[in-house]
Design a protein around this motif. Structure first.
Motif, short mmCIF file in Angstrom:
data_model
loop_
_atom_site.label_atom_id
_atom_site.label_comp_id
_atom_site.label_asym_id
_atom_site.label_seq_id
_atom_site.Cartn_x
_atom_site.Cartn_y
_atom_site.Cartn_z
N ARG A 14 44.32 48.50 48.04
CA ARG A 14 43.59 47.53 47.92
C ARG A 14 42.51 47.26 48.58
O ARG A 14 41.69 46.67 48.19
CB ARG A 14 44.44 46.26 46.62
CG ARG A 14 45.62 46.95 45.65
CD ARG A 14 45.66 46.31 44.63
NE ARG A 14 46.68 46.64 43.47
CZ ARG A 14 46.68 47.08 42.76
NH1 ARG A 14 45.19 47.55 42.20
NH2 ARG A 14 47.48 48.20 41.74
N ALA A 15 43.57 46.89 50.15
CA ALA A 15 41.80 46.13 50.49
C ALA A 15 41.15 47.24 51.40
O ALA A 15 40.10 45.96 52.13
CB ALA A 15 42.46 45.69 52.14
N CYS A 16 41.22 48.42 51.21
CA CYS A 16 40.20 49.40 51.37
C CYS A 16 39.32 49.51 50.55
O CYS A 16 38.41 49.95 51.29
CB CYS A 16 40.90 50.73 52.05
SG CYS A 16 42.38 50.64 52.57
N ILE A 17 39.29 49.34 49.16
CA ILE A 17 38.64 49.69 48.25
C ILE A 17 37.63 48.04 47.03
O ILE A 17 38.98 47.73 46.95
CB ILE A 17 39.04 50.55 47.48
CG1 ILE A 17 38.90 52.27 48.18
CG2 ILE A 17 37.44 50.96 46.06
CD1 ILE A 17 37.95 52.69 48.57
N ASN A 18 36.60 47.88 47.31
CA ASN A 18 36.12 47.52 46.52
C ASN A 18 36.08 47.79 45.30
O ASN A 18 35.31 48.80 45.04
CB ASN A 18 34.66 46.56 46.80
CG ASN A 18 34.12 45.73 46.18
OD1 ASN A 18 34.59 45.13 44.91
ND2 ASN A 18 33.20 45.31 46.61
N PRO A 19 36.33 47.37 44.29
CA PRO A 19 36.45 48.08 42.69
C PRO A 19 35.55 47.56 41.93
O PRO A 19 34.65 48.32 41.00
CB PRO A 19 37.26 46.33 42.18
CG PRO A 19 37.80 45.31 42.85
CD PRO A 19 37.75 45.91 43.93
N ASN A 20 34.22 46.63 42.27
CA ASN A 20 32.80 47.04 42.05
C ASN A 20 31.96 48.39 43.00
O ASN A 20 30.56 48.07 42.38
CB ASN A 20 32.08 45.45 41.59
CG ASN A 20 33.36 44.41 41.80
OD1 ASN A 20 33.77 44.50 40.19
ND2 ASN A 20 33.51 43.17 41.94
#
Length: 304
Positions: A14-20
């Motif tokens: 989750r810290a690697c990818i921006n969900p937006n």
């Protein structure tokens, strides 16, 4: 990025990818896109389209896609040396360097008098040496090379000193050595073996990890990860040592401890990836026919 475009397998992802963030399609219409490399001086990505024997360019300033070089020696992998010059690993059987004036210098095409198979992918160490793989993909058929019988008994991983032309074999126990990359501190070398293609269906489809010894040798070679779908091909590391690896169903992201923490899902078989942009946080993805990219929240590794 839409939720259906990625898969979180471990909370560390989750810290690697921006969900937006959004998966961008930058260009399409290729036969086998490969070898992406970001060239900061040109603010551009260069990549290969092997069966069409051309190298392509995407310009960040205007989004224009153009042909960088054609014919291109059946170019596959690309990287930059310490002076920012383009190094290309050609399925035509050589390793070349593009000089500032556009001329091409052949750095290697033979080992101990025998023709190389089809140089595939490589990386430049901080001391300026080139470490590259030489499988037989470019000589197995005419699809992405020139079919011929190999002159070498093994498919090797090499170390090349560009200034002297001296080459040494780092490893000769691969079925088909493919993608290659250092850990950020250059203490480890990762090399993919994609021998499940062209050789035998039950062949290797994994990444091996070696310890770099004395700056010019490797030891170990244990299996670091096995591809969950299809094969591993090219891959790159981020500044924290995570491996972003191409596979049959997208980009697999591995923690340095070997855990598969997530995937960037892409609707094609992926051949290779590269970090680029001014902050090295734009992940370029070479699918079979299409060049994709996505903004991530990590940065690509740089050499010491």
């Amino acid at each position: 990025m839409a939720a259906e475009d990625f898969e979180v397998l471990d909370d560390r992802f989750r810290a690697c990818i921006n969900p937006n963030a959004k998966l961008d399609v930058l260009a399409t219409g290729f036969r086998w896109a490969e070898g992406p490399v970001w060239v900061p001086a040109w603010r551009s990505l260069i990549w290969s389209d092997i069966p069409n024997d051309r190298m392509m360019r995407w310009d960040e300033t205007n989004g224009v896609v153009s042909t960088f070089r054609s014919p291109a020696g059946l170019a596959n992998g690309n990287t930059l040396d310490r002076e920012g010059r383009l190094i290309t690993f050609e399925h035509g059987g050589r390793v070349s360097r593009t000089e500032p004036d556009g001329s091409i210098t052949v750095l290697a095409d033979r080992f101990e008098g025998k023709r190389l198979n089809s140089p595939n992918d490589g990386v430049v160490k901080s001391d300026g040496t080139l470490w590259f793989t030489d499988p037989t993909y470019g000589i197995d058929s005419d699809y992405e090379g020139n079919k011929r019988v190999s002159e070498l008994p093994t498919r090797n991983v090499y170390r090349l000193e560009p200034d002297t032309g001296r080459m040494t074999v780092l490893a000769d126990d691969f079925v088909q050595p493919n993608g290659i990359a250092f850990s950020p501190d250059e203490s480890l070398l990762y090399v993919a073996d994609s021998g499940a293609t062209h050789i035998r269906p039950d062949g290797p489809r994994h990444i091996r990890r070696f310890r770099v010894v004395g700056g010019d040798r490797i030891e170990g070679g244990e299996i670091f990860a096995t591809s969950p779908a299809g094969l591993f091909d090219g891959f790159r590391l981020d500044s924290d040592g995570r491996i972003w690896a191409s596979s049959g169903d997208g980009v697999c992201v591995y923690d340095p401890d070997g855990t598969l923490i997530g995937r960037v899902l892409v609707p094609e078989v992926i051949a290779n990836v590269a970090f680029g942009g001014p902050k090295r946080n734009y992940l370029f993805i070479c699918g079979t026919t299409t060049l994709y990219a996505i903004r991530v929240t990590v940065n690509g590794a740089t050499r010491p």
